[in-house]
Design an enzyme around this catalytic site. Structure first.
Site, PDB file in Angstrom:
ATOM      1  N   GLU A 105       0.821  -1.205   0.000  1.00 23.81           N
ATOM      2  CA  GLU A 105       0.000   0.000   0.000  1.00 23.81           C
ATOM      3  C   GLU A 105       0.866   1.272   0.000  1.00 23.81           C
ATOM      4  O   GLU A 105       0.572   2.222  -0.700  1.00 23.81           O
ATOM      5  CB  GLU A 105      -0.919  -0.043   1.222  1.00 23.81           C
ATOM      6  CG  GLU A 105      -2.033   0.973   1.247  1.00 23.81           C
ATOM      7  CD  GLU A 105      -3.010   0.832   0.082  1.00 23.81           C
ATOM      8  OE1 GLU A 105      -3.034  -0.246  -0.538  1.00 23.81           O
ATOM      9  OE2 GLU A 105      -3.719   1.794  -0.203  1.00 23.81           O
ATOM     10  N   ASP A 106       1.925   1.268   0.793  1.00 20.93           N
ATOM     11  CA  ASP A 106       2.650   2.516   1.044  1.00 20.93           C
ATOM     12  C   ASP A 106       4.065   2.587   0.457  1.00 20.93           C
ATOM     13  O   ASP A 106       4.752   3.581   0.645  1.00 20.93           O
ATOM     14  CB  ASP A 106       2.767   2.755   2.566  1.00 20.93           C
ATOM     15  CG  ASP A 106       1.405   3.007   3.183  1.00 20.93           C
ATOM     16  OD1 ASP A 106       0.466   3.298   2.419  1.00 20.93           O
ATOM     17  OD2 ASP A 106       1.280   2.904   4.413  1.00 20.93           O
TER      18      ASP A 106
END
Ligand code: MN
Length: 714
Positions: free
Chosen positions: A76-77
């Site tokens: 996600e990051d």
């Protein structure tokens, strides 16, 4: 600061021989891809995945789940991809990381839709691999622990989401420790003042409490070991949010939350649990009705424990829970405690029952494309406002709050409901109307000859029971009327030496049916039995008039009712109070002008109710007949009137004068005064019709200091 070694040690302790290398590799990868990223607090981002992994290790989860905890934010990051993770850590971990990322990636503008969608994703993920949701819970737990670094409005938004989605899921998974911590942290964010006040109160009493806890624990430990029961005893405070809920629900202040401290005895075996219970009850008197045996009869989420409340050393109420270590682990960590995994799928066992609800939701969601619709359905599952009760064999039944023994009987089986004569709750005979409480053991006493009664409609709460009872009562009335109708018909025909079976085949009978718009001979007999129809039209067709005149006299009721069934539909005319075949409902007191409906009451003529009277709705619609007020009826009709006014001298006299000035008799008046200086006057007056009543109400309303005038019900 938390170190990788802390995590590894926990995993090794819980699962000797586990694949520690996987965790090491995940750590190195995470540290590399998150490098340079910071949290809101200014600390290195790595702290977050480390903590999430540690929480998962504390729950004794396997290495793959702990590794997923380390990796959960990488896709996600950071620049990392699912394929990369699959190459490095294998399919299972990659799927879990993907699952966690998908739940996080909900981008919808509408907040309600957003919540619905993320909940839907959580549930779907649970169906595939429950561990994904456990990682999400650990993630949220750490985020809530460090929420202080966020801006205030962000804090509120996260706390609300936690309350609506994560708390119920934790609760449903039996993870009460997580649920309580999340609840407390949400409470602190959403109600900071209440939270601080409660913490202050709890601290103030800390010293007293600690010495009290110590003396109780010491005494219990001594008595237990004297009896050879090996057990540990603990006393601890309830969580703040729970205390607050209790205070709010029961409207009590802090000092009256008697079970703020709960004691817990953890024994080695089930037998020793019961021995410990005996020791507790010999030390202090148990409070009647507070003992619950969830060991013999576990709750729906498989929670097991003995609960008792006793009058403690200072005669205060003291709650004590007794359970084994295994039960304790399950009570605290729920699904995480006893869930063994194989390829990410639960192994068959107790857990299967625990997940019945999950399977049902998953089936439901296949038909539901709209996330909001799905959310509404799931909310019922996740926020159970129902009570869990048990059959004597220990099967759990879920019923809505307020459900009675009759609802329980119908929940077991329609036949059990239909023949139920009585009920035992926790071994004691109770009235059928008794509302059930969580944990009650309910036994239904049946008798094959017993039948449901109409009164049960007032007692049942569930739509299942209500429908069954209504259907039965209707069916029974129908059957009785059919039998009676047949009897009447047979008897009358016999007087003319006619046989029933032959008459039913004649064209005269066919014509009579058509004329009264009835479908079958049975319908005809039912109408006859209810008294809705007269025999005369049929007899006139079959028998020459000179013979008929002598033998049959039409009853007045028959004549009255024929008007309803005549070709041109016209209602029974209700004149006033003097017609012996017509009674006005005592419940709703209809007056001329009100919309009304009539019901045939065998042997008693027709009862008239207001159309919206609850009593009327209870009646069998098959017995309803059309009725109408006769134009220009003038008779005195009793009506109840409720006037709320200021408690002022002379006002009652004013009201009475106004009533009599409207040409209305006061038959009775009862006046109550309230503490806030109001008077509630209940009048019984006589009016001619609805118009007359409306005029009266208007003129009383006009008086000064009169707040409201209402027609009384019931
Ligand atoms: Mn995270």
């Amino acid at each position: 600061m938390l170190r990788l070694n802390d995590i590894v040690e926990r995993v090794q302790a819980a699962r000797p021989g586990g694949d520690i290398e996987l965790i090491h590799k995940a750590y190195v990868f995470t540290a590399k891809v998150h490098h340079g990223q910071l949290r809101q607090s200014g600390e290195p981002y790595l702290i977050h995945p480390l903590n999430v992994a540690f929480i998962l290790a504390e729950w004794n989860l396997d290495e793959e789940t702990v590794a997923t905890g380390l990796l959960h934010d990488t896709v996600e990051d950071t620049v990392a991809t699912v394929d990369e993770i699959r190459d490095l850590f294998g399919d299972t971990v990659a799927q879990m990381v993907d699952g966690v990322s998908k739940i996080s990636r909900v981008v919808i503008s509408d907040v309600a839709d957003q919540k619905a969608e993320s909940l839907r994703k959580m549930i779907l993920a649970m169906g595939k691999d429950l561990r994904v949701v456990l990682v999400k819970l650990a993630d949220r737990l750490h985020n809530m622990r460090t929420i202080g670094h966020l801006a205030r409005d962000k804090q509120v938004a996260v706390a609300r989401e936690t309350q609506e989605i994560y708390n119920p899921i934790a609760s449903r998974l039996g993870m009460s420790r997580v649920k309580m911590e999340l609840e407390d942290r949400c409470f602190e964010v959403l109600h900071p003042e209440d939270y601080r006040e409660l913490v202050r109160l709890a601290d103030e009493r800390k010293r007293d409490r600690e010495s009290h806890v110590r003396s109780v624990v010491e005494l219990l430990e001594k008595k237990l070991s004297e009896s050879g029961v090996e057990a540990t005893v603990k006393g601890r405070s309830k969580h703040i949010a729970g205390v607050f809920q209790k205070m709010a629900r029961q409207g009590i202040d802090f000092d009256h939350v008697y079970d703020f401290i709960a004691f817990r005895i953890i024994a080695k075996s089930v037998r020793e649990c019961y021995e410990a219970l005996g020791i507790v009850h010999s030390l202090w008197k148990p409070v009647p009705g507070r003992f619950k045996d969830y060991v013999a009869m576990p709750k729906a989420n498989l929670y097991q424990s003995l609960h008792t409340t006793v009058f403690g050393p200072n005669a205060e109420l003291m709650e004590i829970q007794i359970r084994t270590e295994e039960m304790h682990a399950l009570a605290e960590y729920g699904v995480a405690a006893h869930w063994k995994y194989k390829e990410g799928r639960p192994v068959v066992g107790k857990g299967d029952q625990m997940f019945l609800w999950l399977r049902q939701i998953l089936e439901l969601q296949q038909d539901m494309k709209d996330p909001r619709e799905f959310l509404n359905t799931v909310k019922v599952e996740l926020f159970p406002e129902e009570v869990y009760v048990f059959t004597p064999r220990g099967d759990v039944k879920e019923l809505p709050q307020g459900a009675t023994t009759i609802d329980f009987a119908y929940a077991v089986h329609t036949e059990v409901g239909n023949h139920c004569v009585g009920a035992k709750v926790n071994g004691k005979m109770v009235p059928l109307k008794t509302a059930l409480k969580n944990g009650d053991v309910v036994e239904i006493v049946t008798h094959p000859a017993h039948r449901p009664s109409k009164d049960w409609l007032k007692v049942a709460k569930t739509s299942r029971a209500l429908n069954k009872i209504r259907a039965f009562v209707r069916q029974e009335q129908q059957e009785r009327s059919l039998a009676l109708g047949r009897q009447i018909l047979e008897r009358e025909l016999r007087k003319y030496s006619l046989s029933l079976n032959k008459v039913l085949k004649t064209k005269e009978f066919e014509e009579t049916l058509q004329e009264s718009r009835l479908k079958s001979a049975d319908d005809y007999c039912v109408s006859l039995g209810y008294g809705k129809m007269s025999l005369l039209p049929l007899l006139r067709r079959l028998i020459p008039p000179e013979q008929l005149q002598e033998k049959v006299k039409d009853s007045r009721l028959g004549a009255l009712i024929r008007r309803v069934t005549a070709k041109k539909p016209s209602a029974v005319i209700v004149k006033g109070m003097d017609d012996i075949f017509i009674r006005l409902g005592n419940c709703c007191h209809p007056v001329p002008g009100d919309p009304i409906v009539g019901f045939i009451t065998r042997g008693r003529g027709v009862t008239i109710h207001a159309k919206d009277c609850p009593k009327a709705l209870e009646n069998d619609p098959a017995r309803a007949i059309e009725v109408a007020w006769e134009a220009g009826t003038k008779a005195a009709h009793p009506v109840k009137l409720k006037v709320v006014c200021a408690d002022k001298p002379g006002l009652l006299a004013d009201i009475s004068r106004t009533i009599t000035a409207s040409d209305v008799d006061i038959r009775r008046a009862v006046v109550l005064t309230t503490r806030d200086k109001r008077a509630i006057c209940n009048f019984e007056v006589s009016v001619n019709d609805a118009q007359h009543l409306a005029t009266l109400i208007k003129s009383v309303e006009k008086l000064k200091n009169v707040f409201s005038v209402e027609r009384g019900k019931g």
